[in-house]
Every structure is written in C-alpha cells, then in structure tokens.
Design a protein around this motif. Structure first.
Motif, PDB file in Angstrom:
ATOM      1  N   SER A  94       0.967  -1.299   0.005  1.00  0.00           N
ATOM      2  CA  SER A  94       0.065   0.032   0.189  1.00  0.00           C
ATOM      3  C   SER A  94       0.799   1.197   0.181  1.00  0.00           C
ATOM      4  O   SER A  94       2.050   1.133   0.511  1.00  0.00           O
TER       5      SER A  94
ATOM      6  N   THR B 191      -0.977  10.140  -3.691  1.00  0.00           N
ATOM      7  CA  THR B 191      -1.781   9.054  -4.067  1.00  0.00           C
ATOM      8  C   THR B 191      -3.090   9.151  -5.342  1.00  0.00           C
ATOM      9  O   THR B 191      -3.381   8.413  -5.609  1.00  0.00           O
ATOM     10  N   ASN B 192      -2.942  10.641  -5.437  1.00  0.00           N
ATOM     11  CA  ASN B 192      -4.068  11.076  -6.756  1.00  0.00           C
ATOM     12  C   ASN B 192      -3.461  10.703  -8.042  1.00  0.00           C
ATOM     13  O   ASN B 192      -3.835  10.456  -8.832  1.00  0.00           O
TER      14      ASN B 192
ATOM     15  N   ASP C 223      -0.996   5.010  -7.988  1.00  0.00           N
ATOM     16  CA  ASP C 223      -1.603   3.766  -7.105  1.00  0.00           C
ATOM     17  C   ASP C 223      -0.515   2.378  -7.090  1.00  0.00           C
ATOM     18  O   ASP C 223       0.482   2.556  -7.792  1.00  0.00           O
TER      19      ASP C 223
ATOM     20  N   ASN D 252      -0.377  -1.832  -6.966  1.00  0.00           N
ATOM     21  CA  ASN D 252      -1.322  -3.239  -6.976  1.00  0.00           C
ATOM     22  C   ASN D 252      -0.728  -3.767  -5.748  1.00  0.00           C
ATOM     23  O   ASN D 252       0.331  -4.252  -5.044  1.00  0.00           O
ATOM     24  N   GLU D 253      -1.995  -4.071  -4.849  1.00  0.00           N
ATOM     25  CA  GLU D 253      -1.712  -4.477  -3.568  1.00  0.00           C
ATOM     26  C   GLU D 253      -1.002  -5.824  -3.465  1.00  0.00           C
ATOM     27  O   GLU D 253      -0.420  -6.217  -2.388  1.00  0.00           O
TER      28      GLU D 253
ATOM     29  N   VAL E  42      -1.714   6.961 -12.167  1.00  0.00           N
ATOM     30  CA  VAL E  42      -3.375   7.213 -12.335  1.00  0.00           C
ATOM     31  C   VAL E  42      -3.432   8.343 -13.348  1.00  0.00           C
ATOM     32  O   VAL E  42      -4.166   8.286 -14.283  1.00  0.00           O
TER      33      VAL E  42
ATOM     34  N   TYR F 204      -3.637   0.378 -17.627  1.00  0.00           N
ATOM     35  CA  TYR F 204      -4.711   0.969 -16.770  1.00  0.00           C
ATOM     36  C   TYR F 204      -5.992   0.648 -17.112  1.00  0.00           C
ATOM     37  O   TYR F 204      -6.309   0.140 -18.030  1.00  0.00           O
TER      38      TYR F 204
ATOM     39  N   PHE G  71      -9.905   3.043 -10.619  1.00  0.00           N
ATOM     40  CA  PHE G  71      -8.652   3.185 -10.132  1.00  0.00           C
ATOM     41  C   PHE G  71      -8.777   2.671  -8.478  1.00  0.00           C
ATOM     42  O   PHE G  71      -7.795   2.459  -7.939  1.00  0.00           O
ATOM     43  N   GLU G  72      -9.965   2.545  -7.954  1.00  0.00           N
ATOM     44  CA  GLU G  72     -10.111   1.745  -6.753  1.00  0.00           C
ATOM     45  C   GLU G  72      -9.839   0.436  -6.541  1.00  0.00           C
ATOM     46  O   GLU G  72      -9.948  -0.260  -7.450  1.00  0.00           O
ATOM     47  N   ARG G  73      -9.071   0.022  -5.607  1.00  0.00           N
ATOM     48  CA  ARG G  73      -8.469  -1.411  -5.468  1.00  0.00           C
ATOM     49  C   ARG G  73      -9.833  -2.397  -5.708  1.00  0.00           C
ATOM     50  O   ARG G  73      -9.433  -3.465  -6.282  1.00  0.00           O
TER      51      ARG G  73
ATOM     52  N   ARG H 140     -10.833  -2.426  -9.380  1.00  0.00           N
ATOM     53  CA  ARG H 140      -9.649  -2.971 -10.176  1.00  0.00           C
ATOM     54  C   ARG H 140     -10.025  -4.521 -10.500  1.00  0.00           C
ATOM     55  O   ARG H 140      -9.479  -5.172 -11.490  1.00  0.00           O
TER      56      ARG H 140
END
Length: 254
Positions: free
Chosen positions: A13, A19-20, A23, A25-26, A34, A112, A116-118, A121
């Motif tokens: 994370s 962060t805007n 991002d 990949n968790e 992004v 992409y 964009f939220e995990r 995605r």
C-alpha cells in the motif's frame, strides 16, 4: 518474506505521497500512474508491505518516481476485455505475443483501467494497454503503422492471448474521439446559418412582393380595358377584326 500461510502473504500500500497521481497493486507491489498529465518532476512515495499474520508485521521504503514532461505521439492503446489485475500479472506474456505477431520490439508503457479503486480494479472487464514499438534501428514505429499491423494480426493476437488468459479475448484499438469544435467556431457557424436564413427569407419576400405587384397591375389593366370597351370607342375593332366606323350612329344624329 519466507514465511508460509498468512505470515507469508504480503499486501502492499501507499502510506504517504502522491496518491492522486499514483496507485499500487496490493498483491504485486507494482506502482502505476493514475493521472500525471501536465506534471513533471520527482515524486517521493512511501510504500508499505504488511503480512497478514496475527501479529501483523510491516516494512516501509521510499520510492522516488521521476516523471518526464516529454511524450510520444506513437503510443497506441490496445483495449482488452480482461480485468486489469489479470493483465498486469501477465504483462510479460502480453508483450511477448505482441512482439511475435507485430515483428517489432514492443514496450508496454502503461496498463490501466477506468476504475482506480482497488476493489473495482478486480471487477472491471476492460483494460487499456499503452504500447510503443521500435524497429531494429531502435527507432519509434509510427502509430499508424502499428495500428495497421494490429488490425492485420488481430485474429492471431486474440488467439494467442486466449491461451495466456485461459479465456476468450477481444483486442481492439482505441481511437481518440474527434475534438469538439471551439465555442467561437460554433458561434460563427450558427451566426452564418442565421444570416443565410435571413437573406433567403428577404429574397423570398421580394419575389413574392414583385409577383403580387405584377398580378395587381394585370388586374388593373383588365378593369381599364373593360371600362374602355363599355363605351363607344371609335378605335375599337368590331367582331370581324376591322375598325368600326367613325360615323355617329343614326340614333345620335337625331
């Protein structure tokens, strides 16, 4: 982390930073952009890796990302009907398939999706892959040539990618929509149409008015002729077409 089970399962994370603009990949820790349009410079991102054990352990590091203001007009967007997580995990295979079918060296610039939220995605069914191709002399291949080759090899590319993703694949070339007309251009067009309509209406009015006047003139002429024929006109022609006698009728001599 050599542990097994939850202790060996790492999630990544972004702790602090842009962060805007970025991002992560968790699951893989891959950082991607992004939105950095119009931005340049170095961005410092603090990334955390955490296991999922009962006593959660974490580690952090700082990642410096340099964004170059230069750009290329030869980047081509390929749209795949796969989730972005799946495409990211198989990006090397996607690149290999494209190089094999296009016959050029292919570099994946970015991967992409619209989401964009995990959580989103992993559910979105459309992923955009930006690529750029280079020939043997390491020169950029024009975008139109890349698009042409992609269209020619589309069937073969989809067939190969189906083996990579183990699913039906659709690969399409994204084309930018036409740029909207500038407001001043739209205003000029509307004004021109209005002026043209007004001019046509004015001409129609003149023609109708002229036609009306001609019709009125003919009516007046007919009435005048009727009035003249109603009296004893010495110059009027008789029924046989000859001029009438200039002598007075007998009943007028009395």
């Amino acid at each position: 982390d050599p542990d097994s089970g939850d202790n060996g399962l790492l999630l990544y994370s972004l702790v602090r930073g842009q962060t805007n603009e970025f991002d992560i990949n968790e699951h893989t820790g891959q950082i991607f952009t992004v939105s950095v349009a119009g931005k340049a410079g170095t961005f410092n991102l603090e990334v955390q890796a955490a296991d999922q054990g009962a006593r959660r352990l974490t580690a952090r590091t700082t990642v410096s990302v340099t964004v170059d203001s230069s750009s290329s007009s030869n980047i081509v967007m390929l749209v795949l009907n796969q989730t972005i997580n799946v495409v990211e995990r198989n990006s090397d295979e996607v690149q290999r398939v494209l190089e094999d079918k296009l016959g050029w060296n292919v570099y994946v610039v970015n991967i992409y999706s619209k989401e964009f939220e995990r959580k989103a995605r992993s559910s979105t069914d459309e992923t955009q892959v930006n690529i750029i191709a280079f020939d043997e002399a390491h020169r950029e291949v024009p975008a139109e040539d890349v698009k042409r080759k992609l269209r020619e090899q589309r069937g073969a590319i989809e067939l190969e990618l189906e083996q990579v993703f183990s699913a039906s694949v659709s690969a399409a070339i994204w084309e930018a929509p036409a740029a909207p007309a500038r407001p001043e251009l739209v205003a000029a067009i509307v004004l021109g149409v209005l002026l043209a309509g007004t001019f046509i209406a004015f001409l129609a009015y003149l023609l109708l008015d002229l036609k009306r006047k001609r019709y009125t003139g003919k009516q007046d002429l007919v009435k005048e002729v009727e009035v003249i024929e109603g009296i004893d006109n010495p110059w009027a022609a008789d029924k046989n077409g000859s001029l009438k006698s200039l002598e007075k009728p007998e009943y007028m001599n009395n």
